[in-house]
Write an enzyme that holds these catalytic residues in place. Structure first.
Site, PDB file in Angstrom:
ATOM      1  N   HIS A 129      50.810  37.344   2.620  1.00 50.74           N
ATOM      2  CA  HIS A 129      50.717  36.369   1.522  1.00 50.74           C
ATOM      3  C   HIS A 129      50.191  34.993   1.952  1.00 50.74           C
ATOM      4  O   HIS A 129      50.539  33.976   1.361  1.00 50.74           O
ATOM      5  CB  HIS A 129      52.071  36.209   0.829  1.00 50.74           C
ATOM      6  CG  HIS A 129      52.575  37.466   0.180  1.00 50.74           C
ATOM      7  ND1 HIS A 129      51.743  38.412  -0.364  1.00 50.74           N
ATOM      8  CD2 HIS A 129      53.854  37.944  -0.014  1.00 50.74           C
ATOM      9  CE1 HIS A 129      52.461  39.407  -0.871  1.00 50.74           C
ATOM     10  NE2 HIS A 129      53.740  39.158  -0.656  1.00 50.74           N
ATOM     11  N   HIS A 180      53.045  36.423  -7.798  1.00 52.62           N
ATOM     12  CA  HIS A 180      54.119  37.223  -7.224  1.00 52.62           C
ATOM     13  C   HIS A 180      55.403  37.156  -8.058  1.00 52.62           C
ATOM     14  O   HIS A 180      56.510  37.046  -7.504  1.00 52.62           O
ATOM     15  CB  HIS A 180      54.377  36.773  -5.785  1.00 52.62           C
ATOM     16  CG  HIS A 180      54.953  37.837  -4.908  1.00 52.62           C
ATOM     17  ND1 HIS A 180      56.105  38.527  -5.215  1.00 52.62           N
ATOM     18  CD2 HIS A 180      54.532  38.345  -3.728  1.00 52.62           C
ATOM     19  CE1 HIS A 180      56.369  39.386  -4.263  1.00 52.62           C
ATOM     20  NE2 HIS A 180      55.432  39.313  -3.349  1.00 52.62           N
ATOM     21  N   GLU A 231      51.629  43.243  -8.573  1.00 47.55           N
ATOM     22  CA  GLU A 231      50.714  42.198  -8.116  1.00 47.55           C
ATOM     23  C   GLU A 231      49.287  42.737  -8.173  1.00 47.55           C
ATOM     24  O   GLU A 231      48.934  43.622  -7.404  1.00 47.55           O
ATOM     25  CB  GLU A 231      51.064  41.798  -6.687  1.00 47.55           C
ATOM     26  CG  GLU A 231      52.485  41.313  -6.524  1.00 47.55           C
ATOM     27  CD  GLU A 231      53.029  41.633  -5.132  1.00 47.55           C
ATOM     28  OE1 GLU A 231      52.516  41.082  -4.144  1.00 47.55           O
ATOM     29  OE2 GLU A 231      53.970  42.437  -5.031  1.00 47.55           O
TER      30      GLU A 231
END
Ligand code: BGC
Length: 383
Positions: A140, A211, A348
C-alpha cells in the site's frame, strides 16, 4: 485494460483551485441506527490542518471524509426499513486514524495499492527500492504512503469533495513528482463515486485504490460471513506464501473462489484450499471479466439489513479481502466498538498486485506524457 489517457492540464487546474476549508460536522437524525461519529476531527497532523467533510444527497445518505489520507470515515445509507446505517468501519477522531494508520481504514492507499515483491522494481534500466513494510514486500505504498499524508481539500458543493496531494520525487522510494487528485461524489442515486487523476514528471508506477472496510449489517456488527457476494471474475491471480502473485491465472471453476453466482462469504472460507490457507481466508485479486469502461465488478448483499452494494470500476482487478488479519481487542473503532476477526470486508478496485514485476499483467507505468485517470463507484440499494 488501459487507464492511461492524455487529458492535458486537468491536474494542474485542480491543484490551483485546491485549498483547505473548515470541516463540517454532520448532524444525526433519529433514524440513524449506526452512528456517524464525527467528533474532534478538527486537529493538526504534522502541522497541517485535518478536518471532516460531509457530503449529502436528496435521499439523506451521508458520506464523511477526512483529508488525513483522503479517508472515507463514514457512509450512511438507508436499510430496508429506511433507517440510515453506517456501512464503513472507522475511528472517532483523526489522532486515532494516525495511531492506527496501517489498518488503512477508508484510506486512499498508494502510491502502489497492494503488494510489490521485495519492494523492488526496475523502470528504464533503473532499480528502485521501496519501503518494505509487509515482511520483505512493500504494501500500500510503504510506511510513508499517501494514506498517511494530509491532503488539501476543497468542498465543491454538498455532493462533491476534491482532495489533492503532491507526492515529491523519491517519496517512499518512488520516482517522479506525482500530482494526485481524488474526487468523492455522493449522487442522488446513493452512489459514492471516486474519481482519480494523476500526472508525473518522471516515468513511475501508480496503482491507487480506496481501502474502505465495509460491513453492510452496519459497522460494529460481528461478522461479514453472512453477506452474499458476487464477483464477475473467471480467474484470480494466485499467490505465494507472502501473498505475491505467482504470475499465473487460476480458473475459479470448482474452487472456493467461484463467486460468479451470489454465494455466502462464509460458505467455503474454511475449505481445505492452498490459496485460502495462504491468505488466511480471502485476500486475492480477482481478474475481472469486464472489458474497457465503467462496469460492474462485484455485488454484496446483507440479508440482515437488505442493503446491497454494487461495485463498478474501470480497473481490471479487484482485491477481495475478508478481514482475516482483524482481531478482537486490537481495533477499537467508532463509539468504542471492537472490530473483531472478519467483521469487515474490502473490495479494492485495482491493477493487479506486483504488476511492475509481472510483464504479463496490465501495465501500471505512468509516463510524463500521460494522465492517470480511473473511476470506481460504490452504489447502494435495498432489496
Ligand atoms: C491486503 C491484506 C492486508 C489488508 C490490510 C489488503 O489490501 O490484501 O493482505 O492485510 O489490506 O492491510
Amino acid at each position: 485494460m488501459k487507464k492511461i489517457i492524455y487529458t492535458g492540464t486537468i491536474v494542474a487546474i485542480v491543484l490551483q483551485s485546491a485549498c483547505n476549508q473548515s470541516g463540517q460536522k454532520s448532524t444525526e437524525t433519529a433514524d440513524t441506527i449506526s452512528q456517524d461519529s464525527s467528533i474532534s476531527f478538527n486537529s493538526k497532523i504534522e502541522g497541517k490542518e485535518v478536518n471532516l467533510y460531509t457530503l449529502t444527497n436528496n435521499k439523506n445518505a451521508k458520506a464523511s471524509i477526512t483529508n488525513y489520507g483522503a479517508r472515507l470515515v463514514s457512509l450512511l445509507v438507508p436499510n430496508k426499513e429506511g433507517k440510515l446505517t453506517d456501512v464503513v468501519l472507522g475511528y472517532d477522531n483523526a489522532q486515532t486514524y494516525k495511531e492506527n494508520k496501517t489498518s488503512y481504514f477508508g484510506a486512499i492507499v498508494g502510491r502502489y495499492g497492494n503488494r510489490i515483491a521485495k519492494g523492488k522494481f526496475t523502470l528504464d534500466g533503473k532499480t528502485y527500492q521501496l519501503e518494505q513494510n509487509d515482511g520483505e514486500n512493500s504494501l500500500h505504498g510503504g510506511n510513508n504512503g499517501i494514506y498517511d499524508k494530509v491532503w488539501d481539500a476543497k468542498q465543491v458543493n454538498d455532493k462533491t469533495l476534491k482532495l489533492t496531494y503532491h507526492s515529491p520525487d523519491g517519496e517512499a522510494g518512488y520516482p517522479g513528482n506525482v500530482a494526485i487528485a481524488v474526487t468523492y461524489t455522493l449522487t442522488d442515486d446513493n452512489e459514492l463515486a471516486i474519481d482519480y487523476t494523476a500526472t508525473t514528471d518522471k516515468e513511475t508506477v501508480l496503482n491507487l485504490t480506496n481501502h474502505a472496510y465495509f460491513n453492510l449489517n452496519g459497522e460494529g456488527d460481528a461478522t461479514i460471513l453472512d453477506h452474499e457476494l458476487t464477483i464477475h471474475a473467471n480467474e484470480i491471480t494466485p499467490v505465494d506464501e507472502t501473498l505475491i502473485p505467482t504470475g499465473d491465472l487460476l480458473d475459479v471453476t470448482k474452487t472456493p473462489f467461484d463467486f460468479r453466482k451470489a454465494t455466502v462469504i462464509g460458505a467455503r472460507i474454511e475449505a481445505d484450499d492452498q490459496q485460502l490457507k495462504r491468505g488466511k481466508g480471502y485476500d486475492h485479486n480477482f481478474v475481472l471479466n469486464k472489458k474497457e469502461g465503467l462496469q460492474s465488478a462485484a455485488v454484496v448483499y446483507s440479508p440482515k439489513t437488505g442493503i446491497q452494494m454494487d461495485v463498478l470500476t474501470e480497473e481490471p482487478g479487484i482485491q477481495f479481502y475478508s478481514g482475516n488479519f482483524m482481531e478482537g481487542g486490537k481495533n477499537i473503532g467508532k463509539g468504542g466498538k471492537d472490530y473483531g476477526h472478519r467483521s469487515a470486508f474490502c473490495l479494492e478496485t485495482q491493477h493487479f498486485p506486483d504488476s511492475p514485476n509481472q510483464p504479463t499483467f496490465p501495465s501500471t507505468v505512468l509516463k510524463p506524457s500521460d494522465t492517470y485517470k480511473t473511476k470506481t463507484v460504490y452504489k447502494f440499494l435495498v432489496k
